[in-house]
Design a protein around this motif. Structure first.
Motif, PDB file in Angstrom:
ATOM      1  N   TRP A   1     -60.666   0.102  29.764  1.00 38.63           N
ATOM      2  CA  TRP A   1     -61.508   1.034  29.008  1.00 38.63           C
ATOM      3  C   TRP A   1     -62.413   0.288  28.035  1.00 38.63           C
ATOM      4  N   ALA A   2     -61.844  -0.693  27.338  1.00 32.85           N
ATOM      5  CA  ALA A   2     -62.639  -1.467  26.384  1.00 32.85           C
ATOM      6  C   ALA A   2     -63.805  -2.114  27.131  1.00 32.85           C
ATOM      7  N   GLU A   3     -63.467  -2.756  28.243  1.00 32.19           N
ATOM      8  CA  GLU A   3     -64.477  -3.483  28.985  1.00 32.19           C
ATOM      9  C   GLU A   3     -65.541  -2.560  29.564  1.00 32.19           C
ATOM     10  N   GLN A   4     -65.091  -1.462  30.191  1.00 29.36           N
ATOM     11  CA  GLN A   4     -66.047  -0.592  30.873  1.00 29.36           C
ATOM     12  C   GLN A   4     -66.882   0.232  29.896  1.00 29.36           C
ATOM     13  N   SER A   5     -66.304   0.557  28.734  1.00 31.97           N
ATOM     14  CA  SER A   5     -67.057   1.379  27.800  1.00 31.97           C
ATOM     15  C   SER A   5     -67.746   0.533  26.722  1.00 31.97           C
ATOM     16  N   HIS A   6     -67.465  -0.775  26.720  1.00 33.48           N
ATOM     17  CA  HIS A   6     -68.017  -1.714  25.720  1.00 33.48           C
ATOM     18  C   HIS A   6     -67.597  -1.390  24.297  1.00 33.48           C
ATOM     19  N   HIS A   7     -66.447  -0.740  24.134  1.00 33.09           N
ATOM     20  CA  HIS A   7     -65.968  -0.444  22.784  1.00 33.09           C
ATOM     21  C   HIS A   7     -64.779  -1.332  22.438  1.00 33.09           C
ATOM     22  N   LEU A   8     -64.646  -1.622  21.127  1.00 36.42           N
ATOM     23  CA  LEU A   8     -63.408  -2.224  20.649  1.00 36.42           C
ATOM     24  C   LEU A   8     -62.359  -1.127  20.618  1.00 36.42           C
ATOM     25  N   ILE A   9     -61.122  -1.491  20.886  1.00 34.82           N
ATOM     26  CA  ILE A   9     -60.047  -0.497  20.798  1.00 34.82           C
ATOM     27  C   ILE A   9     -58.997  -1.022  19.835  1.00 34.82           C
ATOM     28  N   HIS A  10     -58.523  -0.139  18.968  1.00 41.01           N
ATOM     29  CA  HIS A  10     -57.570  -0.552  17.951  1.00 41.01           C
ATOM     30  C   HIS A  10     -56.277   0.226  18.159  1.00 41.01           C
ATOM     31  N   ILE A  11     -55.173  -0.488  18.332  1.00 41.81           N
ATOM     32  CA  ILE A  11     -53.882   0.160  18.606  1.00 41.81           C
ATOM     33  C   ILE A  11     -52.878  -0.227  17.522  1.00 41.81           C
ATOM     34  N   VAL A  12     -52.103   0.754  17.076  1.00 42.79           N
ATOM     35  CA  VAL A  12     -51.061   0.470  16.093  1.00 42.79           C
ATOM     36  C   VAL A  12     -49.747   0.282  16.855  1.00 42.79           C
ATOM     37  N   GLU A  13     -49.255  -0.936  16.817  1.00 42.18           N
ATOM     38  CA  GLU A  13     -48.143  -1.335  17.677  1.00 42.18           C
ATOM     39  C   GLU A  13     -46.942  -0.393  17.584  1.00 42.18           C
ATOM     40  N   ASN A  14     -46.519  -0.068  16.366  1.00 42.38           N
ATOM     41  CA  ASN A  14     -45.276   0.701  16.271  1.00 42.38           C
ATOM     42  C   ASN A  14     -45.449   2.194  16.569  1.00 42.38           C
ATOM     43  N   GLN A  15     -46.669   2.612  16.877  1.00 40.56           N
ATOM     44  CA  GLN A  15     -46.867   4.008  17.285  1.00 40.56           C
ATOM     45  C   GLN A  15     -46.659   4.180  18.790  1.00 40.56           C
ATOM     46  N   VAL A  16     -46.673   3.087  19.521  1.00 40.00           N
ATOM     47  CA  VAL A  16     -46.562   3.184  20.981  1.00 40.00           C
ATOM     48  C   VAL A  16     -45.110   3.483  21.347  1.00 40.00           C
ATOM     49  N   PRO A  17     -44.861   4.628  21.997  1.00 38.87           N
ATOM     50  CA  PRO A  17     -43.472   4.967  22.315  1.00 38.87           C
ATOM     51  C   PRO A  17     -42.878   4.038  23.376  1.00 38.87           C
ATOM     52  N   ILE A  18     -41.741   3.451  23.049  1.00 39.51           N
ATOM     53  CA  ILE A  18     -41.011   2.593  23.991  1.00 39.51           C
ATOM     54  C   ILE A  18     -39.534   2.941  23.843  1.00 39.51           C
ATOM     55  N   SER A  19     -38.864   3.195  24.954  1.00 40.27           N
ATOM     56  CA  SER A  19     -37.456   3.582  24.855  1.00 40.27           C
ATOM     57  C   SER A  19     -36.599   2.361  24.526  1.00 40.27           C
ATOM     58  N   THR A  20     -35.429   2.601  23.980  1.00 41.32           N
ATOM     59  CA  THR A  20     -34.548   1.486  23.603  1.00 41.32           C
ATOM     60  C   THR A  20     -34.167   0.615  24.802  1.00 41.32           C
ATOM     61  N   PRO A  21     -33.744   1.214  25.944  1.00 43.15           N
ATOM     62  CA  PRO A  21     -33.401   0.315  27.052  1.00 43.15           C
ATOM     63  C   PRO A  21     -34.585  -0.541  27.500  1.00 43.15           C
ATOM     64  N   VAL A  22     -35.773   0.025  27.480  1.00 38.83           N
ATOM     65  CA  VAL A  22     -36.926  -0.776  27.904  1.00 38.83           C
ATOM     66  C   VAL A  22     -37.187  -1.906  26.915  1.00 38.83           C
TER      67      VAL A  22
END
Ligand code: SF4
Lengths: 91, 330, 374
Positions: B226-247
């Protein structure tokens, strides 16, 4: 170098000198030959490429964590924002 | 019928007919398919078409199998374009000696997945190849859908909010663990058809600019593309990304990055800021209780990339997946 | 033990607590101000390089503190001719080459194991070396060669594999040993330049060897060595301790990784290593050159399982390294940073690496490419 992860011993198979260990809910087998004599179920070990390389000293782990927490209490964290990068939350 | 697939099953003769009739037409039952003409005739508006081929080891895994994957995977791509999936074509390439019972199981699983999204198989093909020429079975599916809402990368704008529909990396971790024979409690592929959820979103007429399901390459591939195709910077907050405990335990153990592990039923949305909250609410109602806001589309940039911000304010790139995923010692 | 037991959460999240990380960052800023001069800290271990770049720990310390990424990635320092040897061995008839995943992309002088596998060679990447036994017993008519890589941490694992394969009388398993040692490399770096002020000691190497191996660097070279784990707080704690030592004009070996590394190390592992291995007279480090006594080899008694001896005619001799503009050597020695290299991110990327620092996860160039390209 040398990725090794803390894992908890769930069960030990003395005949083959292996253990089932749990890494954050992931269980797998680890070889115990290098730590054999001093570990039991419930202990923590550090596993490197499938082999337990050391027992984690729980007392030391807790003691260092305490030291870290003391450091936190002793520092005036509120006014601390070293790089001027306040943690902007998108939420 | 023999209990294994023979080369004869693909040779266009009697065995071939039996296979088509008893397994495929019976399994995918519908009036278009049962005409058994050379080509299917359908009549719909603006088409969205997507094709993909599936090979997975193991064929059956916790949370799904290659059949479910072949239906969900392709119809998901159609859904992501803002189209209602309607029809599917299916081609099987089967290794000589493949167990017929397994084939039946795969077809049954495809049929049940098709039913949940109301999609019909309208044409198909089977080839049997000599032992060793493919690894057990390859399924190719082409999905055809009717455009409902025009979602596309080109619509992404500065200020858009980025939402992920659920915990990431579930499929990749599950398959990887099964292949490496690592037993993991609670690892389960997220393999599922997304249309029902997407439909409730589209019905609400929210300003969804783009949607993409995170498949191979995981969340990181979607965001980097998406960043590449839309030419936008993308900013992600690491601890907001849901990841389950086993993963996360699994990734921790093998030293691999959850952002680059595959998903099969999890998607990312780029939504206009004013509709972010409502989008989350709809998702939470529509079977995606862990849907979360994970970041923002920033300004245009000459070298667009994805920035991952840690809980303590440092930043790094969300790396683009590359190469084979292997556990590392270092 | 106190009232509260150790939990998974404490072992992981405890050492990543954002508030504590910020508190350390703050203390480090204060200590750096007191010290009031630039400090070059070398992390010898690639695991630390990876943690620093991945967690962005360099963004949490003032500009006066520079992390210098040392030669601590065991596959980055392997010379091309040894990688060529792995490919040559894999190309012998009826042979299975077994190694760890880190080796897959490493380019030799012409090709890599990943390409050799695509060309039909039987190359297997295992999660644990012990799998080699299973592969050897399942393929009794083939030669199975375990291509062993790693620093002191990993050497005992190879020794254990040898021990077990001998007990089980597996006679088609051979070993190509490429285990390298940390102290000789540090010694060379110290001799070659006075630009390093202190070292972060590799926690997992120390867990095996004990803390004694670093004493000469503190005693003779007067450089603080602080042994550290790999979590963000571990590394920041080590940086703070280094600054405090420098403020006090001290140079001692300190251990911040006491939960795992003990002064004496893992004696059992050490015994197993010396049962099977001895030091080599010299070993060529990619980009650095020959370092005396810097690697291990099988003892003479085990010549019959030593792939280097048994298949010596297949193993290419040391050759002049092709470098063509790559700064790896200078990076490994701490004289340059990845971004100083003209090829970085242009001619040289992880998918077509020109030098060793770009191939492994832990190589400094690869870590910068993954996380700091812009
Ligand atoms: S960027 Fe590539 S060529 Fe340059 S020093 Fe690093 S590995 Fe060598």
């Amino acid at each position: 170098m040398c990725l090794a992860v803390p894992s908890k011993i769930v069960s030990i198979d003395h005949e083959f000198c292996t253990a089932t260990v749990d890494t954050m809910g992931v269980s797998r087998e680890a070889n115990l030959a290098l730590v054999e004599n001093n570990v039991e179920v419930g202990d923590w070990v550090l596993v490197h490429i499938g082999i337990a390389m050391s027992k984690i000293d729980a007392e030391e782990a807790l003691r260092t964590l305490e030291l870290h927490e003391e450091l936190l209490l002793s520092s005036d964290i509120q006014e601390n924002d070293p790089d001027g990068k306040s943690t902007s939350d998108d939420g | 019928m023999a209990d294994r697939i023979l080369l004869a099953h693909g040779s266009g003769g009697l065995e071939n007919q039996c296979l088509i009739r008893d397994i495929f037409v019976a399994g995918f039952e519908n009036h278009i398919l049962s005409t058994m003409d050379d080509a299917a005739v359908v009549n719909i508006g603006t088409l969205a078409v997507s094709t993909d081929s599936y090979t997975v080891d193991p064929l059956f895994f916790s949370g799904g199998d290659i059949g479910k994957l072949a239906v969900a995977g392709t119809t998901n791509d159609v859904s992501m374009r803002g189209a209602r999936p309607l029809y599917l074509t299916v081609a099987f390439i089967i290794e000589e000696g493949f167990e017929i019972d397994l084939l039946k199981k795969i077809v049954a699983s495809m049929a049940s997945e098709l039913q949940t999204i109301g999609v019909q198989v309208i044409t198909g093909d089977t080839k049997v190849v000599p032992k060793g020429a493919v690894d057990k079975i390859i399924i190719n599916t082409t999905g055809i859908g009717e455009l409902v809402c025009d979602c596309a990368v080109s619509h992404i704008q500065t200020g858009d909010q980025l939402i992920v529909s659920g915990p990431i990396a579930e499929h990749g971790a599950c398959i990887f663990a099964a292949r490496e024979e690592i037993s993991v409690h609670g690892l389960r592929s997220d393999c599922r058809s997304l249309w029902p959820g997407i439909e409730s979103l589209l019905n609400k007429k929210l300003h969804i600019h783009a949607m993409r399901d995170a498949t191979r390459g995981g969340l990181s591939a979607v965001l980097n593309e998406w960043a590449e195709q839309s030419h936008h910077l993308i900013h992600i907050v690491e601890n907001q990304v849901p990841i389950s405990t086993p993963v996360s335990g699994f990734c921790e153990m093998l030293g691999i990055d959850p952002f680059t592990l595959a998903c099969e039923g999890t998607f990312v949305l780029s939504v206009a800021e004013q509709d972010c909250q409502s989008t989350l609410e709809v998702l939470h109602q529509a079977g995606y209780p862990h849907a979360a806001l994970i970041g923002t589309v920033m300004e245009k940039h000459a070298h667009p990339h994805v920035i991952l911000q840690s809980d303590y304010g440092t930043e790094r790139l969300m790396e683009y997946p590359s190469g084979e995923i292997l556990p590392r010692i270092c | 033990m106190g009232s509260q037991p150790l939990t998974t959460d404490k072992l992981y999240s405890g050492y990543r607590n954002p508030d504590i990380i910020r508190a350390y960052s703050h203390k480090i800023h204060q200590a750096a101000q007191d010290l009031d001069r630039p400090v070059n800290i070398m992390e010898v271990c690639g695991g630390h390089t990876f943690s620093i770049v991945k967690y962005g720990l360099d963004q949490l310390v003032p500009d006066s503190i520079r992390f210098i990424h040392g030669p601590g990635c065991p596959v980055c320092v392997l010379p091309q001719h040894r990688i060529d040897a792995s490919i040559a061995l894999a190309s012998m008839e009826d042979t299975i080459l077994v190694t760890l995943g880190d080796m897959i992309k490493i380019p030799g002088s012409r090709t890599s194991l990943q390409h050799a596998r695509a060309e039909g060679r039987d190359v297997r990447f295992v999660y644990t070396p012990l799998d080699a036994i299973k592969i050897a017993t399942e393929n009794p008519h083939k030669k199975v060669i375990y291509f062993a890589i790693g620093f002191e941490t990993t050497t005992p694992m190879t020794a254990l594999l040898i021990e077990q394969s001998r007990q089980l009388k597996v006679n088609n398993l051979f070993f190509h040993i490429n285990h390298v040692l940390v102290p000789p490399a540090i010694e060379l770096i110290l001799q070659q330049g006075g630009h390093i002020d202190a070292f972060i000691g590799p926690g997992h190497v120390t867990t095996i060897t004990g803390t004694g191996i670093y004493e000469p660097f503190a005693l003779q070279h007067h450089k603080p060595v602080v042994i550290s784990g790999f979590e963000p707080i571990d590394v920041l704690d080590a940086v703070l301790k280094i600054l405090l030592q420098l403020c006090d004009n001290k140079a001692i070996v300190e251990n911040c990784y006491s939960r795992s590394a003990k002064p004496e190390g893992n004696l059992k592992a050490q015994a197993l290593v010396s049962k099977y291995f001895e030091t080599r007279e010299d070993f060529i480090w990619r980009g650095i050159g020959t370092i005396e006594n810097s690697a291990m080899k099988l003892r003479d008694e085990y010549v019959e399982i030593d792939a280097e001896q048994q298949f010596s005619r297949y193993c290419p001799r040391a050759t002049q390294e092709k470098t063509s503009g790559c700064l790896c050597g200078q990076i490994l020695m701490g004289h340059a940073q990845p971004k100083d290299c003209a090829l970085f991110g242009k001619g040289c990327t992880p998918s077509s690496p020109q030098g060793s620092c770009m191939v492994s996860n832990e190589g400094a160039c690869a870590a910068y490419y993954r996380y700091r390209r812009y």
